[in-house]
Scaffold this motif. Structure first.
Motif, PDB file in Angstrom:
ATOM      1  N   GLY A  82       6.389 -13.462  -0.736  1.00 42.07           N
ATOM      2  CA  GLY A  82       5.541 -14.684  -0.563  1.00 42.07           C
ATOM      3  C   GLY A  82       4.581 -14.321   0.547  1.00 42.07           C
ATOM      4  N   PHE A  83       4.959 -13.357   1.653  1.00 41.98           N
ATOM      5  CA  PHE A  83       3.970 -13.304   2.475  1.00 41.98           C
ATOM      6  C   PHE A  83       2.918 -12.307   2.096  1.00 41.98           C
ATOM      7  CE2 PHE A  83       8.120 -13.318   4.850  1.00 41.98           C
ATOM      8  CZ  PHE A  83       7.973 -14.125   5.851  1.00 41.98           C
ATOM      9  N   ALA A  84       1.746 -12.472   2.917  1.00 40.88           N
ATOM     10  CA  ALA A  84       0.526 -11.607   2.451  1.00 40.88           C
ATOM     11  C   ALA A  84       0.687 -10.293   2.726  1.00 40.88           C
ATOM     12  CB  ALA A  84      -0.639 -12.131   2.997  1.00 40.88           C
ATOM     13  N   GLU A  85      -0.123  -8.994   1.961  1.00 43.96           N
ATOM     14  CA  GLU A  85       0.312  -7.883   2.443  1.00 43.96           C
ATOM     15  C   GLU A  85      -0.192  -7.600   3.980  1.00 43.96           C
ATOM     16  OE1 GLU A  85      -1.060  -4.801  -0.332  1.00 43.96           O
ATOM     17  OE2 GLU A  85      -0.711  -6.144  -2.003  1.00 43.96           O
ATOM     18  N   GLN A  86      -1.336  -8.291   4.279  1.00 41.89           N
ATOM     19  CA  GLN A  86      -1.754  -8.102   5.780  1.00 41.89           C
ATOM     20  C   GLN A  86      -0.638  -8.562   6.785  1.00 41.89           C
ATOM     21  OE1 GLN A  86      -3.099  -9.574   3.447  1.00 41.89           O
ATOM     22  NE2 GLN A  86      -5.374  -9.194   3.042  1.00 41.89           N
ATOM     23  N   ALA A  87       0.288  -9.224   6.382  1.00 37.51           N
ATOM     24  CA  ALA A  87       1.198  -9.876   7.435  1.00 37.51           C
ATOM     25  C   ALA A  87       2.258  -8.638   7.648  1.00 37.51           C
ATOM     26  CB  ALA A  87       2.127 -10.852   6.395  1.00 37.51           C
ATOM     27  N   PHE A  88       2.313  -7.711   6.610  1.00 32.17           N
ATOM     28  CA  PHE A  88       3.122  -6.462   6.585  1.00 32.17           C
ATOM     29  C   PHE A  88       2.607  -5.614   7.715  1.00 32.17           C
ATOM     30  CE2 PHE A  88       4.849  -8.373   3.227  1.00 32.17           C
ATOM     31  CZ  PHE A  88       6.089  -8.010   2.974  1.00 32.17           C
ATOM     32  N   GLU A  89       1.087  -5.479   7.548  1.00 36.35           N
ATOM     33  CA  GLU A  89       0.330  -4.381   8.268  1.00 36.35           C
ATOM     34  C   GLU A  89       0.226  -4.885   9.755  1.00 36.35           C
ATOM     35  OE1 GLU A  89      -3.272  -4.513   6.165  1.00 36.35           O
ATOM     36  OE2 GLU A  89      -2.819  -3.405   4.633  1.00 36.35           O
ATOM     37  N   LYS A  90       0.170  -6.267   9.959  1.00 41.71           N
ATOM     38  CA  LYS A  90       0.132  -6.909  11.236  1.00 41.71           C
ATOM     39  C   LYS A  90       1.390  -6.569  12.017  1.00 41.71           C
ATOM     40  CE  LYS A  90      -3.831  -8.906  11.310  1.00 41.71           C
ATOM     41  NZ  LYS A  90      -5.111  -8.518  12.308  1.00 41.71           N
ATOM     42  N   ALA A  91       2.440  -6.611  11.315  1.00 40.22           N
ATOM     43  CA  ALA A  91       3.676  -6.485  11.759  1.00 40.22           C
ATOM     44  C   ALA A  91       3.819  -5.094  12.273  1.00 40.22           C
ATOM     45  CB  ALA A  91       5.098  -6.651  10.906  1.00 40.22           C
ATOM     46  N   GLU A  92       3.343  -4.280  11.743  1.00 39.42           N
ATOM     47  CA  GLU A  92       3.463  -2.556  12.212  1.00 39.42           C
ATOM     48  C   GLU A  92       2.531  -2.275  13.450  1.00 39.42           C
ATOM     49  OE1 GLU A  92       3.173   0.052   9.164  1.00 39.42           O
ATOM     50  OE2 GLU A  92       4.979  -0.493   8.173  1.00 39.42           O
ATOM     51  N   GLU A  93       1.460  -3.056  13.140  1.00 37.63           N
ATOM     52  CA  GLU A  93       0.343  -3.090  14.411  1.00 37.63           C
ATOM     53  C   GLU A  93       1.093  -3.588  15.774  1.00 37.63           C
ATOM     54  OE1 GLU A  93      -3.172  -5.201  13.395  1.00 37.63           O
ATOM     55  OE2 GLU A  93      -3.508  -3.808  11.622  1.00 37.63           O
ATOM     56  N   LYS A  94       1.768  -4.548  15.883  1.00 45.25           N
ATOM     57  CA  LYS A  94       2.187  -5.151  16.919  1.00 45.25           C
ATOM     58  C   LYS A  94       3.087  -4.046  17.681  1.00 45.25           C
ATOM     59  CE  LYS A  94       2.638  -9.805  15.289  1.00 45.25           C
ATOM     60  NZ  LYS A  94       3.207 -10.964  14.893  1.00 45.25           N
ATOM     61  N   ALA A  95       3.731  -3.092  17.041  1.00 47.63           N
ATOM     62  CA  ALA A  95       4.480  -2.161  17.592  1.00 47.63           C
ATOM     63  C   ALA A  95       3.963  -0.930  18.502  1.00 47.63           C
ATOM     64  CB  ALA A  95       5.350  -1.406  16.457  1.00 47.63           C
ATOM     65  N   THR A  96       2.786  -1.142  18.646  1.00 45.86           N
ATOM     66  CA  THR A  96       1.796  -0.369  19.525  1.00 45.86           C
ATOM     67  C   THR A  96       2.268  -0.571  20.833  1.00 45.86           C
ATOM     68  OG1 THR A  96      -0.131  -0.183  17.959  1.00 45.86           O
ATOM     69  CG2 THR A  96      -0.422   0.372  20.178  1.00 45.86           C
ATOM     70  N   ILE A 141       8.929  12.297 -10.255  1.00 43.75           N
ATOM     71  CA  ILE A 141       9.732  11.009  -9.916  1.00 43.75           C
ATOM     72  C   ILE A 141       8.690  10.158  -9.168  1.00 43.75           C
ATOM     73  CG2 ILE A 141      11.735  12.323  -9.614  1.00 43.75           C
ATOM     74  CD1 ILE A 141      11.615  12.492  -6.543  1.00 43.75           C
ATOM     75  N   PRO A 142       9.021   8.932  -9.180  1.00 39.17           N
ATOM     76  CA  PRO A 142       8.123   7.736  -8.631  1.00 39.17           C
ATOM     77  C   PRO A 142       7.894   8.175  -6.994  1.00 39.17           C
ATOM     78  CG  PRO A 142       9.773   6.858  -9.915  1.00 39.17           C
ATOM     79  CD  PRO A 142      10.139   8.160  -9.711  1.00 39.17           C
ATOM     80  N   PHE A 143       6.524   7.596  -6.662  1.00 38.84           N
ATOM     81  CA  PHE A 143       6.327   7.832  -5.267  1.00 38.84           C
ATOM     82  C   PHE A 143       6.024   6.503  -4.476  1.00 38.84           C
ATOM     83  CE2 PHE A 143       2.524   8.000  -2.119  1.00 38.84           C
ATOM     84  CZ  PHE A 143       3.367   8.833  -1.151  1.00 38.84           C
ATOM     85  N   TYR A 144       6.326   6.223  -3.527  1.00 37.73           N
ATOM     86  CA  TYR A 144       6.259   5.110  -2.835  1.00 37.73           C
ATOM     87  C   TYR A 144       5.731   5.140  -1.351  1.00 37.73           C
ATOM     88  CZ  TYR A 144       9.155   3.094  -6.786  1.00 37.73           C
ATOM     89  OH  TYR A 144       9.755   3.106  -8.031  1.00 37.73           O
ATOM     90  N   ASP A 145       4.611   4.427  -1.132  1.00 41.72           N
ATOM     91  CA  ASP A 145       4.099   4.447   0.271  1.00 41.72           C
ATOM     92  C   ASP A 145       3.584   2.843   0.405  1.00 41.72           C
ATOM     93  OD1 ASP A 145       2.961   4.565   2.774  1.00 41.72           O
ATOM     94  OD2 ASP A 145       1.121   5.837   2.195  1.00 41.72           O
ATOM     95  N   SER A 146       2.424   2.614   0.262  1.00 42.19           N
ATOM     96  CA  SER A 146       1.807   1.335   0.334  1.00 42.19           C
ATOM     97  C   SER A 146       2.370   0.406  -0.679  1.00 42.19           C
ATOM     98  CB  SER A 146       0.269   1.215   0.467  1.00 42.19           C
ATOM     99  OG  SER A 146      -0.283   1.944  -0.598  1.00 42.19           O
ATOM    100  N   GLU A 147       2.565   1.005  -1.887  1.00 43.10           N
ATOM    101  CA  GLU A 147       3.640   0.567  -2.992  1.00 43.10           C
ATOM    102  C   GLU A 147       4.556  -0.599  -2.472  1.00 43.10           C
ATOM    103  OE1 GLU A 147       1.311   3.999  -4.395  1.00 43.10           O
ATOM    104  OE2 GLU A 147       2.832   3.398  -2.959  1.00 43.10           O
ATOM    105  N   ILE A 148       5.574  -0.100  -1.464  1.00 44.42           N
ATOM    106  CA  ILE A 148       6.513  -0.921  -0.970  1.00 44.42           C
ATOM    107  C   ILE A 148       5.949  -1.972  -0.311  1.00 44.42           C
ATOM    108  CG2 ILE A 148       8.314  -1.039   0.831  1.00 44.42           C
ATOM    109  CD1 ILE A 148       8.969   1.044  -1.410  1.00 44.42           C
ATOM    110  N   ILE A 149       5.021  -2.062   0.213  1.00 40.51           N
ATOM    111  CA  ILE A 149       4.082  -3.379   1.063  1.00 40.51           C
ATOM    112  C   ILE A 149       3.746  -4.176  -0.186  1.00 40.51           C
ATOM    113  CG2 ILE A 149       2.298  -4.342   2.264  1.00 40.51           C
ATOM    114  CD1 ILE A 149       2.633  -2.073   4.306  1.00 40.51           C
TER     115      ILE A 149
END
Length: 203
Positions: free
Chosen positions: A44-58, A28-36
């Motif tokens: 229309g957001f850059a992939e880096q924007a998704f990563e930055k959003a998670e980084e803020k949660a530190t 079956i399909p596997f999704y991790d970074s593929e979701i981003i």
């Protein structure tokens, strides 16, 4: 098998490997970074924007301040009041719901267990391990020093907990959120995969 398998995991526990191998076993399909990647392409957001959003949660206090006020505004004034980070989360959530509708799959992280909590065919799994195992795993898989691995474990676990706790009404790592919790240091990665396989086959 018609199951959506979500995997939440402590950093260094091998959760991603376990999820990928589980997907391979069932074909079956596997999704991790593929979701981003998909969410970025569609929103229309850059992939880096998704990563930055998670980084803020530190920093949980900072995360709540920077996102929470906009979330309350959104409640009163609609989507126009959403912060960029909230819109990023919604875009990611849309992709998760869609791939779940398409059929059986494995989704790692991204609050998928909470996003799909109303679906009946979802099995939520939490992967954890002792600190020594996680340090050793991070050293071997990510090429980190032991000291850096220990620091990364604390940082990423805090980030994942804060991100999850903000976006859901549940607590990250709470056993009540999951159908199955596995310590990957008891038997290793392949043993954990076999445990999931056996659990799903009984289901």
């Amino acid at each position: 098998m018609n199951k959506i398998i979500t995997i939440s995991r402590q950093y260094g526990s091998g959760g991603r490997q376990i999820g990928k191998k589980t997907a391979e076993i069932f074909g079956i399909p596997f999704y991790d970074s593929e979701i981003i990647t998909q969410a970025a392409r569609e929103s229309g957001f850059a992939e880096q924007a998704f990563e930055k959003a998670e980084e803020k949660a530190t920093n949980s206090l900072l995360y709540s301040i920077t996102m929470g006020m906009n979330a309350y505004a959104a409640h009163d004034y609609g989507v126009a009041g959403l912060s960029v980070d909230d819109r990023i989360f919604l875009a990611q959530s849309d992709v998760i719901r869609r791939v779940a509708e398409e059929g059986s799959c494995v989704i790692v992280g991204r609050c998928a267990d909470y996003i799909l909590k109303d679906k009946e065919n979802v099995v939520n799994i939490f992967i954890c391990a002792g600190l020594d195992f996680r340090i050793q795993h991070a050293v071997s898989q990510y090429g980190l020093s032991s000291t850096k691995a220990a620091e990364s474990i604390l940082k990423y676990d805090k980030r994942r907990a804060n991100y999850y706790n903000y976006h859901s009404t549940q607590r990250w790592g709470d056993v009540n959120n999951y159908h199955l919790s596995i310590r990957s240091d008891f038997g290793g990665i392949d043993h954990a995969v076999n445990c999931i396989k056996a659990f799903l086959e009984v289901e």
